[in-house]
Design a protein around this motif. Structure first.
Motif, PDB file in Angstrom:
ATOM      1  N   GLN A   1       0.834  -1.196   0.000  1.00 21.21           N
ATOM      2  CA  GLN A   1       0.000   0.000   0.000  1.00 21.21           C
ATOM      3  C   GLN A   1       0.872   1.250   0.000  1.00 21.21           C
ATOM      4  OE1 GLN A   1      -2.187   0.604   3.634  1.00 21.21           O
ATOM      5  NE2 GLN A   1      -3.671   1.935   2.652  1.00 21.21           N
ATOM      6  N   LEU A   2       0.660   2.102  -1.003  1.00 21.61           N
ATOM      7  CA  LEU A   2       1.324   3.394  -1.026  1.00 21.61           C
ATOM      8  C   LEU A   2       0.467   4.338  -0.193  1.00 21.61           C
ATOM      9  CD1 LEU A   2       3.739   4.960  -2.045  1.00 21.61           C
ATOM     10  CD2 LEU A   2       2.422   5.529  -4.088  1.00 21.61           C
ATOM     11  N   GLN A   3       0.990   4.784   0.922  1.00 17.76           N
ATOM     12  CA  GLN A   3       0.231   5.578   1.876  1.00 17.76           C
ATOM     13  C   GLN A   3       0.180   7.047   1.460  1.00 17.76           C
ATOM     14  OE1 GLN A   3       2.509   4.497   5.394  1.00 17.76           O
ATOM     15  NE2 GLN A   3       1.059   2.851   5.866  1.00 17.76           N
ATOM     16  N   ALA A   4      -0.753   7.784   2.023  1.00 16.81           N
ATOM     17  CA  ALA A   4      -0.944   9.196   1.682  1.00 16.81           C
ATOM     18  C   ALA A   4       0.308  10.031   1.942  1.00 16.81           C
ATOM     19  CB  ALA A   4      -2.129   9.763   2.464  1.00 16.81           C
ATOM     20  N   ASP A   5       1.133   9.625   2.906  1.00 18.91           N
ATOM     21  CA  ASP A   5       2.353  10.368   3.228  1.00 18.91           C
ATOM     22  C   ASP A   5       3.526  10.008   2.308  1.00 18.91           C
ATOM     23  OD1 ASP A   5       3.027   7.836   4.167  1.00 18.91           O
ATOM     24  OD2 ASP A   5       3.316   8.459   6.247  1.00 18.91           O
ATOM     25  N   GLY A   6       3.290   9.153   1.307  1.00 17.41           N
ATOM     26  CA  GLY A   6       4.329   8.775   0.354  1.00 17.41           C
ATOM     27  C   GLY A   6       5.137   7.559   0.753  1.00 17.41           C
TER      28      GLY A   6
ATOM     29  N   VAL B   1       7.029  -3.607   6.684  1.00 16.37           N
ATOM     30  CA  VAL B   1       8.153  -2.817   6.195  1.00 16.37           C
ATOM     31  C   VAL B   1       7.614  -1.522   5.600  1.00 16.37           C
ATOM     32  CG1 VAL B   1      10.126  -2.749   4.610  1.00 16.37           C
ATOM     33  CG2 VAL B   1       9.438  -4.923   5.618  1.00 16.37           C
ATOM     34  N   TRP B   2       8.336  -0.435   5.849  1.00 18.71           N
ATOM     35  CA  TRP B   2       8.021   0.860   5.253  1.00 18.71           C
ATOM     36  C   TRP B   2       9.241   1.363   4.515  1.00 18.71           C
ATOM     37  CZ3 TRP B   2       6.569  -0.799   9.993  1.00 18.71           C
ATOM     38  CH2 TRP B   2       5.200  -0.749  10.305  1.00 18.71           C
ATOM     39  N   PHE B   3       9.028   1.884   3.307  1.00 14.62           N
ATOM     40  CA  PHE B   3      10.068   2.521   2.502  1.00 14.62           C
ATOM     41  C   PHE B   3       9.614   3.943   2.193  1.00 14.62           C
ATOM     42  CE2 PHE B   3      10.613  -1.962   1.376  1.00 14.62           C
ATOM     43  CZ  PHE B   3      11.989  -2.107   1.413  1.00 14.62           C
ATOM     44  N   TRP B   4      10.547   4.893   2.252  1.00 14.05           N
ATOM     45  CA  TRP B   4      10.210   6.263   1.878  1.00 14.05           C
ATOM     46  C   TRP B   4      11.469   7.038   1.504  1.00 14.05           C
ATOM     47  CZ3 TRP B   4      10.648   4.674   6.886  1.00 14.05           C
ATOM     48  CH2 TRP B   4      11.382   5.459   7.756  1.00 14.05           C
ATOM     49  N   GLY B   5      11.242   8.099   0.738  1.00 11.57           N
ATOM     50  CA  GLY B   5      12.334   8.952   0.282  1.00 11.57           C
ATOM     51  C   GLY B   5      12.859   8.493  -1.065  1.00 11.57           C
ATOM     52  N   ASP B   6      12.542   9.217  -2.132  1.00 19.28           N
ATOM     53  CA  ASP B   6      12.984   8.868  -3.491  1.00 19.28           C
ATOM     54  C   ASP B   6      12.676   7.401  -3.806  1.00 19.28           C
ATOM     55  OD1 ASP B   6      14.001  11.466  -3.926  1.00 19.28           O
ATOM     56  OD2 ASP B   6      15.897  10.930  -2.959  1.00 19.28           O
TER      57      ASP B   6
ATOM     58  N   PHE C   1      21.060   4.949  -0.574  1.00 18.10           N
ATOM     59  CA  PHE C   1      19.797   4.220  -0.694  1.00 18.10           C
ATOM     60  C   PHE C   1      19.896   2.877   0.006  1.00 18.10           C
ATOM     61  CE2 PHE C   1      19.602   7.054  -4.329  1.00 18.10           C
ATOM     62  CZ  PHE C   1      18.282   7.484  -4.311  1.00 18.10           C
ATOM     63  N   VAL C   2      18.739   2.360   0.381  1.00 20.77           N
ATOM     64  CA  VAL C   2      18.640   0.986   0.849  1.00 20.77           C
ATOM     65  C   VAL C   2      17.817   0.242  -0.202  1.00 20.77           C
ATOM     66  CG1 VAL C   2      16.647   1.500   2.337  1.00 20.77           C
ATOM     67  CG2 VAL C   2      18.011  -0.539   2.773  1.00 20.77           C
ATOM     68  N   TYR C   3      18.260  -0.962  -0.523  1.00 23.49           N
ATOM     69  CA  TYR C   3      17.607  -1.803  -1.527  1.00 23.49           C
ATOM     70  C   TYR C   3      17.198  -3.115  -0.872  1.00 23.49           C
ATOM     71  CZ  TYR C   3      19.962   1.085  -5.085  1.00 23.49           C
ATOM     72  OH  TYR C   3      20.408   2.112  -5.872  1.00 23.49           O
ATOM     73  N   LEU C   4      16.036  -3.607  -1.250  1.00 24.60           N
ATOM     74  CA  LEU C   4      15.601  -4.958  -0.878  1.00 24.60           C
ATOM     75  C   LEU C   4      15.200  -5.656  -2.162  1.00 24.60           C
ATOM     76  CD1 LEU C   4      14.826  -7.153   1.203  1.00 24.60           C
ATOM     77  CD2 LEU C   4      12.565  -6.071   1.318  1.00 24.60           C
ATOM     78  N   LEU C   5      15.814  -6.828  -2.415  1.00 26.71           N
ATOM     79  CA  LEU C   5      15.562  -7.574  -3.648  1.00 26.71           C
ATOM     80  C   LEU C   5      15.207  -9.008  -3.317  1.00 26.71           C
ATOM     81  CD1 LEU C   5      18.537  -5.831  -4.165  1.00 26.71           C
ATOM     82  CD2 LEU C   5      17.515  -6.109  -6.390  1.00 26.71           C
TER      83      LEU C   5
ATOM     84  N   TYR D   1      11.891  -5.642  -6.472  1.00 23.88           N
ATOM     85  CA  TYR D   1      12.871  -4.846  -5.733  1.00 23.88           C
ATOM     86  C   TYR D   1      12.226  -3.583  -5.176  1.00 23.88           C
ATOM     87  CZ  TYR D   1      13.374  -1.199  -9.269  1.00 23.88           C
ATOM     88  OH  TYR D   1      13.139  -0.149 -10.109  1.00 23.88           O
ATOM     89  N   PHE D   2      12.880  -3.066  -4.151  1.00 18.64           N
ATOM     90  CA  PHE D   2      12.474  -1.830  -3.498  1.00 18.64           C
ATOM     91  C   PHE D   2      13.725  -1.004  -3.274  1.00 18.64           C
ATOM     92  CE2 PHE D   2       9.785  -5.316  -2.392  1.00 18.64           C
ATOM     93  CZ  PHE D   2       8.515  -4.822  -2.681  1.00 18.64           C
ATOM     94  N   LYS D   3      13.641   0.300  -3.542  1.00 18.67           N
ATOM     95  CA  LYS D   3      14.756   1.216  -3.370  1.00 18.67           C
ATOM     96  C   LYS D   3      14.212   2.497  -2.752  1.00 18.67           C
ATOM     97  CE  LYS D   3      17.777   4.205  -6.139  1.00 18.67           C
ATOM     98  NZ  LYS D   3      18.067   4.647  -7.512  1.00 18.67           N
ATOM     99  N   ALA D   4      14.845   2.950  -1.677  1.00 13.87           N
ATOM    100  CA  ALA D   4      14.424   4.195  -1.039  1.00 13.87           C
ATOM    101  C   ALA D   4      15.551   4.716  -0.158  1.00 13.87           C
ATOM    102  CB  ALA D   4      13.165   3.970  -0.206  1.00 13.87           C
ATOM    103  N   ARG D   5      15.395   5.927   0.294  1.00 17.79           N
ATOM    104  CA  ARG D   5      16.363   6.518   1.218  1.00 17.79           C
ATOM    105  C   ARG D   5      16.237   5.911   2.615  1.00 17.79           C
ATOM    106  NH1 ARG D   5      20.301   9.145  -1.604  1.00 17.79           N
ATOM    107  NH2 ARG D   5      19.340  10.341  -3.260  1.00 17.79           N
TER     108      ARG D   5
END
Length: 116
Positions: A29-34, A50-55, A80-84, A100-104
Motif C-alpha cells: 500500500q502506497l500511503q498518503a504520506d508517500g 516494512v516501510w520505505f520512503w524517500g525517493d 539508498f537501501v535496496y531490498l531484492l 525490488y524496493f529502493k528508497a532513502r
C-alpha cells in the motif's frame, strides 16, 4: 521499529526473518504520506511489516505469478537501501525480472507468530 542504516542492521533483519525464505507480500500500500507499506507472511516464526520512503522506486510485477521469495538481498549503496527478492544481488543486476524496493529509508516491525 528499527530503521536499516548499517550492515549490522541488515544482518539483524536477515537473521530474524531467515533471509526472507518462504516469505511473500500479502499487502502492498502506497500511503498518503508517500511511504510504501508492505506486509510479509510465510516467514519462519513471524510476519513482517516494512516501510520505505524517500525517493522511492519499486517493481513487484515479477512476483505476480509466483509470490514466494526463496532468499533476498538487502543493500546499502549511494545513500539508498535496496531490498531484492534474490540472493547475491548487486545494484547493477536489478532488472524487471526481480521484485525490488529502493528508497532513502527502510524501517520494519516484526510480528511474532503465536507459539514462536
Amino acid at each position: 521499529m528499527p530503521e536499516i542504516k548499517t550492515q549490522q542492521d541488515i544482518e539483524n533483519l536477515n537473521w530474524a526473518v531467515n533471509n526472507f525464505h518462504d516469505g511473500y507480500i500479502v499487502k502492498e500500500q502506497l500511503q498518503a504520506d508517500g511511504k510504501l507499506y508492505l506486509k510479509f507472511a510465510g516467514l519462519w516464526g513471524c510476519q513482517l511489516e516494512v516501510w520505505f520512503w524517500g525517493d522511492l522506486e519499486y517493481d513487484t510485477s515479477s512476483v505476480q505469478d509466483n509470490p514466494y521469495w526463496f532468499g533476498s538481498t538487502t543493500l546499502l549503496a549511494d545513500g539508498f537501501v535496496y531490498l531484492l527478492d534474490d540472493e547475491y544481488m548487486t545494484v547493477a543486476k536489478i532488472t524487471s525480472d526481480y521484485c525490488y524496493f529502493k528508497a532513502r529509508h527502510m524501517q520494519y516491525h516484526l510480528i511474532p507468530q503465536e507459539g514462536s
